[in-house]
Design a protein around this motif. Sequence first.
Motif, short mmCIF file in Angstrom:
data_model
loop_
_atom_site.label_atom_id
_atom_site.label_comp_id
_atom_site.label_asym_id
_atom_site.label_seq_id
_atom_site.Cartn_x
_atom_site.Cartn_y
_atom_site.Cartn_z
N TYR A 60 0.84 -1.20 0.00
CA TYR A 60 0.00 0.00 0.00
C TYR A 60 0.87 1.25 0.00
N VAL A 62 1.60 4.44 1.18
CA VAL A 62 1.19 5.14 2.39
C VAL A 62 0.93 6.62 2.14
N LYS A 63 1.58 7.21 1.14
CA LYS A 63 1.40 8.64 0.90
C LYS A 63 -0.04 9.01 0.58
N TYR A 66 -2.15 8.23 5.30
CA TYR A 66 -1.29 7.59 6.27
C TYR A 66 -1.87 7.52 7.68
N ILE A 71 -3.75 2.22 7.72
CA ILE A 71 -2.61 1.34 7.46
C ILE A 71 -2.80 0.02 8.19
N CYS A 81 3.70 -2.19 2.78
CA CYS A 81 3.65 -0.73 2.61
C CYS A 81 4.80 -0.23 1.75
N VAL A 83 6.75 3.24 1.40
CA VAL A 83 6.90 4.50 2.13
C VAL A 83 7.93 5.38 1.44
N GLU A 88 6.82 8.36 7.11
CA GLU A 88 5.92 7.31 6.64
C GLU A 88 6.38 5.93 7.12
N ARG A 91 5.26 5.63 10.66
CA ARG A 91 3.82 5.37 10.72
C ARG A 91 3.51 3.91 10.40
N ALA A 92 4.17 3.36 9.37
CA ALA A 92 3.93 1.97 9.01
C ALA A 92 4.33 1.03 10.14
N SER A 95 1.96 1.09 12.95
CA SER A 95 0.69 0.45 12.61
C SER A 95 0.78 -1.07 12.61
N GLY A 279 -2.31 2.87 -4.08
CA GLY A 279 -2.58 3.78 -2.97
C GLY A 279 -3.98 4.32 -3.11
#
Length: 417
Positions: A60, A62-63, A66, A71, A81, A83, A88, A91-92, A95, A279
């Motif tokens: 995925y 992420v942009k 996010y 996520i 993901c 990134v 990012e 964040r991944a 998550s 995305g």
Amino acid sequence: MLDSNFFRYTGTTLCCDDVKLEELAANFGTPLFVTSRRSVIESYKAFECAFEALPHFTCYSVKANYNLSVIRTLAELGCGCDVNSAGELYRALQSGVSPDKIIFAGVGKREDEIVYALQSGVLMLKAESLSELRAIDRIAGELGLTASVAIRINPNVTAETHPYITTGDSKEKFGIDEAELSTVFSLLSRLPNIKLVGLDMHIGSQIFDPEYYVAATVKLLAIFKASRELGFAIEFLDIGGGFPVTYDPLKPATPIEHFAEKLVPMLLPLDVKVIFEPGRYLVANASVLLTRILYKKSNHTGKQFFVVDAGMTELIRPALYQSHHEVQSVTFHEEEVIADVVGPICESSDFFARHRAIGAAEEGELLAVMSAGAYAAVMSSNYNGRLRPAEVLVNGSEVKLVRKRETLEQLVQNELT
């Protein structure tokens, strides 16, 4: 009207899944992003079904959106993901995405970001220049690591989309020009701390014609063959993302199955795993931006305006890309008026719709700006001292606040006087 199984009228009230949008506005205020978890899940399943015959791995992008809950929803389904920054990547990881399911892209990675990615154990870094390859090799050596790397190739395929989201043309900043590849392969053979594991491309976003993917994939396959002949053990071919979604019902997106029909036969005979990076496809139509009409006004020509409490600080796509977003009144109105839907920001480009047929709502009523799941909240800003809105995730009849509304104190919390 852009209707779906997840945003639809029940009687005269627009709902997300089983929840009335007017109830969400009453509980959480406006502007408000509302996301259907079921929509995200169904989009992912549709994508996986289309390409199920192909050994592949979906990352995925992420942009596009996010939010940690978005996520995490995809990660729980087995999705990886893609990134583009340390933020990012963070964040991944927060998550719950396993590092070996994360690919780190980006045309301008800082040294600290390369260190973070390598120390996190990501699946691969995607390099976009000779200089970056040298930097990754040096940093990996200093860390005592071997960096798994894919090179992003610019196939010089110009797809018919907005020029700001075209990424596979040689005039753009992305990737390594195919004419430089002999130099790249020669360099890679001399870099002791890099293992070339993949080849990557990305030709843009909102690509409606599968033939652009075919043309770019033909070039990628020729490079794949050449790299194998040079002794590089390529494990992954990354086709990128950019698959289209419907924003305007008069311009429906090409079904994902049409892309699979073209790409699967080309890629199936290869002894390699294919990576996709959808995305927008997974999240764009999973959300709406809920906004309240502050004022209605008209000028001396009779032109009408709905002035709402959301603007380009929440959803910049119409201003930046001249993008179409359907706008629906949350309370259904048989009668329609032709009006501009505009926000409160001090810019003439601050609008969601121009000269559009809108349900004849009154001041204080709610509008839903549709297809607001991708490149909306992630591109929001504090321009004009605006507070970023809250976000809620709906799953059937369940509602979860997944991002609090910013406060005035947060606007200045990092400033020093």
